[in-house]
Design a protein around this motif. Structure first.
Motif, PDB file in Angstrom:
ATOM      1  N   LYS A  46     -21.706 -16.140  27.984  1.00  0.00           N
ATOM      2  CA  LYS A  46     -21.891 -14.874  28.790  1.00  0.00           C
ATOM      3  C   LYS A  46     -21.161 -14.868  30.133  1.00  0.00           C
ATOM      4  N   SER A  47     -20.704 -16.202  30.780  1.00  0.00           N
ATOM      5  CA  SER A  47     -20.288 -16.259  32.015  1.00  0.00           C
ATOM      6  C   SER A  47     -18.688 -16.572  31.926  1.00  0.00           C
ATOM      7  N   VAL A  48     -18.319 -16.584  30.501  1.00  0.00           N
ATOM      8  CA  VAL A  48     -16.653 -16.956  30.526  1.00  0.00           C
ATOM      9  C   VAL A  48     -15.876 -15.809  31.136  1.00  0.00           C
ATOM     10  N   LYS A  49     -14.970 -16.089  31.920  1.00  0.00           N
ATOM     11  CA  LYS A  49     -14.173 -14.979  32.476  1.00  0.00           C
ATOM     12  C   LYS A  49     -13.377 -14.083  31.471  1.00  0.00           C
ATOM     13  N   ASN A  50     -12.925 -14.754  30.322  1.00  0.00           N
ATOM     14  CA  ASN A  50     -12.152 -13.999  29.459  1.00  0.00           C
ATOM     15  C   ASN A  50     -12.389 -14.247  28.039  1.00  0.00           C
ATOM     16  N   PRO A  51     -13.497 -13.965  27.414  1.00  0.00           N
ATOM     17  CA  PRO A  51     -13.860 -14.250  26.178  1.00  0.00           C
ATOM     18  C   PRO A  51     -12.738 -13.697  25.161  1.00  0.00           C
ATOM     19  N   CYS A  52     -12.602 -14.294  24.133  1.00  0.00           N
ATOM     20  CA  CYS A  52     -11.465 -13.735  23.314  1.00  0.00           C
ATOM     21  C   CYS A  52     -11.379 -14.172  21.825  1.00  0.00           C
ATOM     22  N   ASN A  53     -10.753 -13.616  21.047  1.00  0.00           N
ATOM     23  CA  ASN A  53     -10.487 -14.249  19.547  1.00  0.00           C
ATOM     24  C   ASN A  53      -9.338 -14.553  19.668  1.00  0.00           C
ATOM     25  N   LEU A  54      -9.037 -15.969  19.309  1.00  0.00           N
ATOM     26  CA  LEU A  54      -7.829 -16.632  19.393  1.00  0.00           C
ATOM     27  C   LEU A  54      -7.213 -16.930  17.949  1.00  0.00           C
ATOM     28  N   GLU A  88      -9.262 -23.287  28.691  1.00  0.00           N
ATOM     29  CA  GLU A  88      -8.497 -22.884  29.751  1.00  0.00           C
ATOM     30  C   GLU A  88      -8.066 -21.278  29.697  1.00  0.00           C
ATOM     31  N   TYR A  89      -7.652 -21.143  28.270  1.00  0.00           N
ATOM     32  CA  TYR A  89      -6.861 -19.884  27.916  1.00  0.00           C
ATOM     33  C   TYR A  89      -8.069 -18.901  28.345  1.00  0.00           C
ATOM     34  N   ALA A  90      -9.194 -19.126  28.054  1.00  0.00           N
ATOM     35  CA  ALA A  90     -10.326 -18.020  28.336  1.00  0.00           C
ATOM     36  C   ALA A  90     -10.932 -18.023  29.711  1.00  0.00           C
ATOM     37  N   GLY A  91     -10.093 -18.867  30.599  1.00  0.00           N
ATOM     38  CA  GLY A  91     -10.445 -18.400  31.908  1.00  0.00           C
ATOM     39  C   GLY A  91     -11.304 -19.959  32.501  1.00  0.00           C
ATOM     40  N   GLY A  92     -11.312 -20.924  31.725  1.00  0.00           N
ATOM     41  CA  GLY A  92     -11.916 -22.172  32.233  1.00  0.00           C
ATOM     42  C   GLY A  92     -13.474 -22.035  31.947  1.00  0.00           C
ATOM     43  N   MET A  93     -13.923 -23.367  32.221  1.00  0.00           N
ATOM     44  CA  MET A  93     -15.386 -23.542  31.667  1.00  0.00           C
ATOM     45  C   MET A  93     -16.152 -22.915  32.913  1.00  0.00           C
ATOM     46  N   PRO A  94     -17.075 -22.142  32.671  1.00  0.00           N
ATOM     47  CA  PRO A  94     -17.906 -21.462  33.859  1.00  0.00           C
ATOM     48  C   PRO A  94     -18.698 -22.709  34.393  1.00  0.00           C
ATOM     49  N   GLU A  95     -18.923 -22.406  35.759  1.00  0.00           N
ATOM     50  CA  GLU A  95     -19.820 -23.504  36.559  1.00  0.00           C
ATOM     51  C   GLU A  95     -20.992 -23.654  35.797  1.00  0.00           C
ATOM     52  N   SER A 143     -15.527 -22.012  13.750  1.00  0.00           N
ATOM     53  CA  SER A 143     -15.409 -20.629  13.693  1.00  0.00           C
ATOM     54  C   SER A 143     -15.611 -19.909  15.224  1.00  0.00           C
ATOM     55  N   GLY A 144     -15.957 -20.825  16.043  1.00  0.00           N
ATOM     56  CA  GLY A 144     -16.115 -20.222  17.421  1.00  0.00           C
ATOM     57  C   GLY A 144     -16.298 -21.295  18.662  1.00  0.00           C
ATOM     58  N   LEU A 145     -16.309 -20.943  19.554  1.00  0.00           N
ATOM     59  CA  LEU A 145     -16.393 -22.081  20.502  1.00  0.00           C
ATOM     60  C   LEU A 145     -17.365 -21.334  21.799  1.00  0.00           C
ATOM     61  N   LEU A 146     -18.413 -21.800  21.981  1.00  0.00           N
ATOM     62  CA  LEU A 146     -19.287 -21.062  22.834  1.00  0.00           C
ATOM     63  C   LEU A 146     -19.770 -21.875  23.989  1.00  0.00           C
ATOM     64  N   MET A 147     -19.492 -21.223  25.059  1.00  0.00           N
ATOM     65  CA  MET A 147     -19.995 -22.143  26.408  1.00  0.00           C
ATOM     66  C   MET A 147     -21.388 -21.421  26.822  1.00  0.00           C
ATOM     67  N   LEU A 148     -22.645 -22.072  26.536  1.00  0.00           N
ATOM     68  CA  LEU A 148     -24.027 -21.470  26.854  1.00  0.00           C
ATOM     69  C   LEU A 148     -24.322 -21.902  28.155  1.00  0.00           C
ATOM     70  N   PRO A 149     -24.649 -20.722  28.927  1.00  0.00           N
ATOM     71  CA  PRO A 149     -25.046 -21.110  30.319  1.00  0.00           C
ATOM     72  C   PRO A 149     -26.596 -21.912  30.281  1.00  0.00           C
ATOM     73  N   GLU A 150     -26.376 -22.694  31.456  1.00  0.00           N
ATOM     74  CA  GLU A 150     -27.476 -23.750  31.513  1.00  0.00           C
ATOM     75  C   GLU A 150     -28.979 -23.107  31.152  1.00  0.00           C
ATOM     76  N   LYS A 151     -29.264 -21.804  31.558  1.00  0.00           N
ATOM     77  CA  LYS A 151     -30.530 -21.339  31.680  1.00  0.00           C
ATOM     78  C   LYS A 151     -30.757 -20.821  30.127  1.00  0.00           C
ATOM     79  N   ASP A 152     -29.766 -20.778  29.318  1.00  0.00           N
ATOM     80  CA  ASP A 152     -30.066 -20.409  28.217  1.00  0.00           C
ATOM     81  C   ASP A 152     -30.133 -21.730  27.105  1.00  0.00           C
ATOM     82  N   ALA A 153     -29.212 -22.607  27.676  1.00  0.00           N
ATOM     83  CA  ALA A 153     -29.072 -23.788  26.807  1.00  0.00           C
ATOM     84  C   ALA A 153     -30.315 -24.700  26.972  1.00  0.00           C
TER      85      ALA A 153
END
Lengths: 445, 321, 294
Positions: free
Chosen positions: A294-302, A315-322, A350-360
Motif C-alpha cells: 500500500k505504501s510502495v511508491k511504484n508498485p509494479c509487475n516485473l 529498489e526498482y519499486a521505489g525503495g522500502m517504505p518507512e 509470485s510476489g513481493l509484498l511490503m506490508l505496512p506495520e499497522k496491517d502486519a
C-alpha cells in the motif's frame, strides 16, 4: 456463476498493480540460485567455482525423481557454492554467479515469433519439460513433469488451468493473461497432448473481466478449451477448491490426489513456461513477480531473472517504505515472511509484498468466544478452533481424528477470528506433528 | 535495512473482525427492543434496564479487578452491557431494584466470571440471573404490569399475560396486531415482536449470527403447537399466538444465539434450535410454568458440548457413509 | 399405620437393600492389588512428570513390582536413597544412578545476539521453530518463547527477562528431562551433576561455519578447535563446527574455558579464580587447576 461450496472468505483484494504493464527488471550484479526451489529432493550442482555459464546453462541436476533441475538466468562466472537464507527461513546451499554481460545459450529461440506447431511426441515433451526445470509457478513448486504423469489407474478427463489468483495484491498471472494469451493457449494444447485428453477449462475469477474477455476471444475458435468465470472467494486458487468450483467434484482427503477425480491442475504461469520450454527451448529462469504494497511508491509487475536479490526489486519499486512492518514473499494469505531483503527470487516467488506495520502486526490474542466463524470459514470443513486447542495441549490423536491433515493452510480461520487467535500457527504445528506420527506408523507397517 | 521487521507464519493480514465489533452490533440490534419497551412500559423499563446494565458492568469490573486480579479490563468488549440488557429485558418493568442488582450479581458472578469470563461460561449469563430471580421471587417475577402506564414504576397495575391466559381463556387473548406490536403484558423487552425482528435483521445483515438457530427454534415451535392446535383447538392456542407471545422471540433471536453457549457447526445449531423449540413447547403446554424459553435454552446450553461432539461439519471430499 | 412409621420403614428397608447391594458389589469386583505398589507410589514424588518413561508415578510403581529387575526402571526425580528404599520393597538391586541436571546450552542473550526482527506469532517455541529462521541471525539458539518453562512440572526453569534465556534452578531441577524434550532446538541437555554441582560445558549449539556464527552471536562456538587441543582428557569433540564436551570424560580441569576465544565454554559453581595477572604464565594456571581437581 460457479464457486466452491464449503467455507471461504473475502479478503480485501488490493490489486494495486492490475493495470501496470509488465516491465523488465535490470540484471543483478550477482545472482543466487538456492538448490531447493521445489518440493522434493534438492538439486545437485553440476558446475564448480570458476566455471563460465551462459543464460540458460544448466547449473544443477535433479536430486531424485521428485526434483527439478536449475538453470542459470545470467551469464558470468560461478563465484562460489555457499549457503543463503531463502523464503523458507532455512540456510540452504546455493550457487552464486557473478554477472558478466548477457550472453544466452544459442539453443534458445529468443525471437518474438509465435510457434504454433508442435511435432514432438508425448515422451519428448515431458522430457523437455523436465530438462527445462519447470515447476508449478503457483507457489507450491511441484515439479511439473511429475504432475503430467498421473498414476496409471486414474483416468484423466479435464485439464484445469488455474488463473484464479485469489491471493490479494498479486497480479502476476493476471498480467500474463493480458499480455501473452496466445502463448498460453498453445501451452494448454501442449499439455492436452501430453495428457491425451481434449478438454481444458481456464478458471478465472470475475474480478478480472479484461482477462476473461481476452481469453474468451482467443479460445472462441479453439474447440475443447473453455473459459469459466468464477465467483470471487478465497481460497479458490487452492487446487481442491478450484477442482470443485469447475467440475463439482471433491477430491477425497489425503493421500488422494486431484488425479483421483480425473483432473490435472496447472497454474497459468506454468502453462506459459511450458510453451516457452517446448516451443522455444527456453528453460525456466525468469518469471513475473508483483512487487507491491500500500505504501510502495511504484508498485509494479516485473519480469525478473531468477536469483535476483529482492532488495533490487524493492529498489526498482521505489525503495522500502518507512512504515513497512513485514516483507512477504508471495501474497498476504499464504506467503512466507522474509527474514531480510537478501533472499533471491526463486521459481515460486509470485510476489513481493511490503506490508505496512499497522496491517502486519498481529493484535492481542483473546479468549475464544466460540463464535464458530472459523468453522464457517474453513474451506475444508474442519473445526479450526478445536484443532488449534488440541494442538496446543498436544492431543495429537484428537487432532488426527479431526482430520487435521486435510488442512490446506489457507489461513481463512485466522483472518476471520474476532479474538485474533493464531489458529493456523497452532494447526500447522499439529499438522507437522501428526504428519510425523502417521509417517512413523506407516514405516512400522 | 533500517526497519525491524515482524516475522510470523501466514496469514499476514486480518479481516478486521473483533469481539467488540460483534458485541456492539448485538447492542445496536437490542436497541429497537429497548426503545419499544420504554414506549410500552414507560419509565419503569428505563429504570430497570439502566440498573441492570450498570450493575452488570460494575460487578464485572469488581470481580475482574479484585477477585481474578487481572490487569486489563474486559468492560470494553461490551459483553457485560449485553448481559445487563438481556437480563433487564427478561424482567417485569415494575420489579424492585434490589432484585435487579441481585440478578446482575448472579448473572455476572456465577453465570460468567466464575468460569473465567467471556468465552468460558457454559450457560447464558443473563438467563442464569433471570432463572435465579424466577425461582427466588416467583410472584414478583410473574406479575407483569399492564402496558402504557408511562410514569408508573413500582405502583404499576399488573395483569395476566397472553401465555398466562392460554389454556384457560383462549377467547380473551389480545389480537395478533397487539401482540406483534407489544401492546400486552410481559417482561419488558420481550413483548414487541416487531422490534425484535428488526434486531434479527440487523444481526443477520452484519453477519453476527446465522439464521440457523432462530429459524429452527421458531419453526419447531410453530410445527409442534400447530399439531396440538389441530388436535384440539379449544385447549391449545394457535401457533401464531405462541410465536408472538412470551419470550420466544427474544430468546430465539438474542439468547439462544449467544456465541459462547451455542454449538459450533451449522447442523449442530439446527439440532440445538429444534431442542429448544421442543422443550419450550413441552414446558408451555404441559409444565407448571407458563413460559419455558429460559429453561429450554439453559438445558440445551448444557447439551451444547455433546452437540459439538456429535455434529461435525461436512468435511471436504468425505462422502457420507 | 402412622405416617412416621411408614417413613421409617421405607427408609430403613431402602437403606438395608442398598447396603447389601454395596456389600455384594464390593466383594465381587474387588481388585487384588499388590500392596507394594501402593508403598512405592507413596515414596514417589507424585508429579507424574513422565521422566521415567512411564505414563505416571503409579504406572512406574507398578512396573517396579512387576519387572524382574530394576534395569531401565529409574525415577530420575528421586534421590538415590529413595531408590534404595524402593529396591528394598521390591527386592531387586538398583543401579547407582548418577544425578543429573538440565543445562541450557545457549548464551545468546540480547546483548550477545542482537534481535534483528520481532516474532509475532503464537507464543510457543514449537510454532516459532517452524519458521526455521528466528528473530536473530542464529538459526540454532534459544527462541525465547518459554516452552521449557511451561513443560517443567517442578517450577525449576524460568526465563530471565534480561537475557531472554531460560535459567535452571539447580535446587529444584530433578532432571526429569521434560524441558529437554520440549525444546524444539535441542538446546537443553541433561548433564551429570558433579561434586558441588560443578559443570563445564559448551554453551552453544550453533553448527554454522565460524564467520557466520560469529556474526550472529558474540558468544557462539566458531568451531576453532582450540579447546579440543587444550583438553588433556580427550573429552572434547568437534563436529559440524561445534565443540562438545563429553561429561563422562570431562575431569573439570577448566583448561578449555581459558582457551575459548568466544567465552562460549561455561564453568559453573567453581570458586572465583585467584587474582591473576593478565600475562600469568600458563604453567601457573595449570598448577592451580590441578590443585583444584584434587
Amino acid at each position: 456463476m460457479n464457486t466452491f461450496t464449503i467455507g471461504g472468505v473475502h479478503p480485501q483484494a488490493n490489486k494495486l498493480t492490475e493495470d501496470r504493464k509488465t516491465e523488465t527488471a535490470p540484471l543483478p550484479v550477482q545472482a543466487v540460485f538456492p538448490l531447493s526451489q521445489h518440493i522434493g529432493a534438492p538439486a545437485v550442482p553440476c558446475v564448480q567455482k570458476g566455471d563460465r555459464v551462459l543464460v540458460g546453462t544448466k547449473i544443477a541436476e535433479p536430486g531424485g525423481f521428485m526434483s527439478a533441475c536449475i538453470h542459470s538466468s545470467v551469464s558470468g562466472k560461478v563465484a562460489k557454492i555457499d549457503t543463503i537464507v531463502d523464503a523458507s527461513g532455512l540456510r540452504k546451499p546455493a550457487v552464486f554467479i557473478d554477472v558478466e554481460g548477457d550472453e544466452w545459450e544459442p539453443s534458445i529461440d529468443r525471437s518474438d515469433r509465435l510457434v504454433l506447431q508442435c511435432n514432438m511426441s508425448r515422451e519428448e515433451i515431458v522430457e523437455r519439460i523436465k530438462a527445462c526445470g519447470i515447476v508449478g509457478m503457483g507457489g507450491a513448486c511441484f515439479p511439473t513433469h511429475v504432475k503430467l504423469c498421473p498414476p496409471k489407474d486414474c483416468a484423466i478427463d479435464t485439464l484445469i488451468v488455474n488463473a484464479v489468483e485469489c491471493e490479494p495484491y498479486l497480479t502476476a498471472d493476471h498480467r500474463l493473461m493480458l499480455e501473452c494469451p496466445d502463448q498460453i493457449i498453445i501451452g494448454i494444447k501442449i499439455i492436452l497432448k501430453v495428457l491425451g485428453i481434449d478438454r481444458a477449462v481456464i478458471g478465472i475469477e470475475e474480478n478480472k473481466p479484461d482477462a476473461i474477455a481476452v481469453m474468451r476471444s482467443k479460445t472462441s475458435m479453439v474447440s475443447g478449451i473453455e473459459v469459466m468465470p468464477l465467483r470471487m472467494k478465497y481460497p479458490q486458487g487452492g487446487e481442491k477448491q478450484l477442482i470443485e468450483a469447475v467440475t463439482g467434484r471433491q477430491v477425497p482427503p489425503p493421500p488422494a490426489l486431484p488425479a483421483n477425480v480425473g483432473c490435472v491442475v496447472q497454474n497459468v504461469g506454468t502453462v506459459y513456461a511450458i510453451y516457452e520450454a517446448v516451443m522455444k527451448n527456453k528453460p525456466l529462469f525468469e518469471r513475473i513477480v508483483t512487487v507491491t504494497g500500500k505504501s510502495v511508491k511504484n508498485p509494479c509487475n516485473l519480469k525478473v531473472r531468477m536469483g535476483t536479490p529482492v532488495s533490487q526489486l524493492i529498489e526498482y519499486a521505489g525503495g522500502m517504505p518507512e512504515d513497512t512492518g513485514k516483507l512477504i514473499s508471495g501474497g498476504p494469505m499464504m506467503g512466507r515472511p522474509l527474514l531480510d531483503d537478501t533472499a533471491p527470487v526463486v521459481k515460486g516467488t509470485s510476489g513481493l509484498l511490503m506490508l505496512p506495520e499497522k496491517d502486519a502486526a498481529r493484535k492481542e490474542e483473546r479468549n475464544c468466544i466460540r463464535c464458530a466463524k472459523c468453522v464457517s470459514a474453513c474451506p475444508m470443513g474442519l473445526e479450526p478452533y478445536l484443532l488449534a486447542t488440541v494442538s496446543q495441549s498436544q492431543e495429537w490423536d484428537v487432532a488426527e481424528e479431526g482430520m487435521i491433515m486435510s488442512c490446506i493452510e489457507c489461513g481463512c480461520c485466522q483472518t476471520t477470528c474476532p479474538s485474533n487467535r493464531p489458529l493456523l500457527d497452532w494447526v500447522r504445528l499439529g499438522k507437522n506433528r501428526v504428519g510425523g506420527i502417521i509417517r512413523a506408523r506407516n514405516a512400522k507397517k | 535495512m533500517a526497519q525491524k521487521l515482524y516475522i510470523s507464519t501466514s496469514p499476514h493480514v486480518h479481516g478486521g473482525d473483533s469481539i467488540e465489533k460483534n458485541m456492539h452490533w448485538v447492542i445496536t440490534a437490542l436497541l429497537p427492543a429497548f426503545i419499544a419497551s420504554v414506549i410500552i412500559f414507560g419509565i419503569g423499563a428505563l429504570i430497570v434496564t439502566a440498573t441492570s446494565v450498570l450493575s452488570c458492568m460494575l460487578f464485572e469490573w469488581l470481580i475482574n479487578r479484585y477477585l481474578l486480579k487481572r490487569s486489563s479490563s474486559t468492560l470494553g468488549d461490551g459483553s457485560a452491557i449485553i448481559t445487563g440488557m438481556l437480563l433487564a429485558f427478561n424482567l417485569p418493568s415494575n420489579i424492585p431494584l434490589y432484585m435487579v442488582v441481585m440478578g446482575s450479581l448472579v448473572a455476572i458472578g456465577i453465570g460468567k466470571m466464575a468460569f473465567g469470563g467471556l468465552g468460558n461460561n457454559p450457560f447464558n449469563p443473563a438467563l442464569v440471573g433471570r432463572v435465579f430471580l424466577l425461582v427466588s421471587f416467583p410472584s414478583r417475577m410473574t406479575s407483569w404490569p399492564v402496558p402504557h402506564q408511562m410514569l408508573a414504576y413500582s405502583d404499576a397495575v399488573t395483569a395476566a399475560t397472553p401465555l398466562g391466559l392460554m389454556g384457560y381463556q383462549n377467547d380473551s387473548l389480545p389480537s395478533y396486531l397487539d401482540m406483534f406490536l407489544g401492546n400486552t403484558g410481559g417482561s419488558l423487552g420481550e413483548t414487541c415482536a416487531l422490534a425484535l425482528l428488526i434486531g434479527l435483521v440487523i444481526l443477520l445483515w452484519r453477519k453476527v449470527i446465522t439464521w440457523h438457530i432462530p429459524v429452527s427454534i421458531l419453526l419447531t415451535v410453530a410445527v409442534l403447537t400447530g399439531i396440538m392446535w389441530l388436535v384440539n383447538p379449544v385447549t391449545y392456542a394457535d401457533p401464531l399466538t405462541h410465536l408472538l407471545s412470551g419470550g420466544l422471540m427474544l430468546g430465539s433471536i438474542f439468547m439462544a444465539t449467544d456465541y459462547v453457549t451455542s454449538p459450533m457447526t451449522k447442523n449442530g445449531m439446527v439440532w440445538y434450535g429444534i431442542g429448544i423449540g421442543f422443550l419450550t413447547v413441552i414446558i408451555r403446554l404441559f409444565g407448571s410454568y407458563p413460559e419455558g424459553m429460559s429453561f429450554a435454552i439453559l438445558i440445551m446450553n448444557a447439551v451444547t458440548p455433546l452437540i459439538n461432539n456429535w455434529c461435525k461439519p461436512k468435511r471436504f471430499g468425505l462422502t457420507e457413509k | 399405620m402412622s405416617p412416621i412409621l411408614t417413613a421409617i420403614l421405607v427408609l430403613g428397608i431402602t437403606g438395608l437393600v442398598l447396603g447389601i447391594v454395596l456389600f455384594v458389589i464390593a466383594r465381587k469386583f474387588k481388585v487384588e492389588e499388590d500392596p507394594r505398589v501402593g508403598q512405592i507410589a507413596e515414596l514417589l514424588p507424585g508429579a507424574n512428570c513422565g521422566g521415567c518413561g512411564f505414563p505416571g508415578c503409579s504406572a512406574f510403581a507398578e512396573a517396579c513390582v512387576k519387572r524382574d529387575s530394576m534395569e531401565g526402571v529409574k525415577c530420575s526425580v528421586c534421590k538415590s536413597e529413595v531408590m534404595q528404599q524402593i529396591a528394598a520393597i521390591t527386592g531387586h538391586a538398583v543401579e547407582a544412578g548418577v544425578e543429573k541436571i538440565a543445562v541450557v546450552r545457549c548464551s545468546g542473550s540480547c546483548e550477545n545476539r542482537p534481535r534483528l526482527r520481532a516474532y509475532d506469532g503464537a507464543g510457543s517455541c514449537a510454532v516459532a521453530a517452524m519458521m526455521n529462521g528466528g528473530t536473530t541471525g542464529c538459526f540454532f539458539g534459544c527462541l525465547g518463547c518459554g516452552d521449557c518453562v511451561s513443560a517443567c512440572k517442578f517450577d525449576a526453569i524460568h526465563m530471565n527477562p534480561e537475557t531472554g534465556l531460560p535459567e535452571v534452578d539447580q535446587e529444584k531441577c530433578t532432571a526429569c528431562g521434560a524441558c529437554a524434550k520440549a525444546c524444539p532446538r535441542g538446546i537443553i541437555e541433561l548433564r551429570n551433576r558433579n561434586k558441588l554441582d560443578r559443570r563445564v560445558y559448551v554453551s552453544c549449539v550453533n553448527r554454522d561455519k565460524g564467520p557466520v556464527a560469529k556474526k550472529a552471536c558474540n558468544a557462539a562456538c566458531i568451531g576453532c578447535g582450540k579447546c579440543v587441543k587444550a583438553c588433556p582428557f580427550e573429552a572434547i569433540t568437534l563436529e559440524n563446527n561445534l565443540a562438545y564436551i563429553d561429561f563422562e570424560k570431562c575431569r573439570l580441569c577448566r583448561k578449555c574455558v581459558d582457551e575459548c576465544p568466544q567465552h562460549t565454554i561455561m564453568a559453573v559453581n567453581f570458586p572465583p579464580k585467584r587474582v591473576q595477572a593478565e600475562q600469568a604464565e600458563v604453567q601457573e594456571t595449570t598448577e592451580s587447576n590441578t590443585s583444584q581437581e584434587q
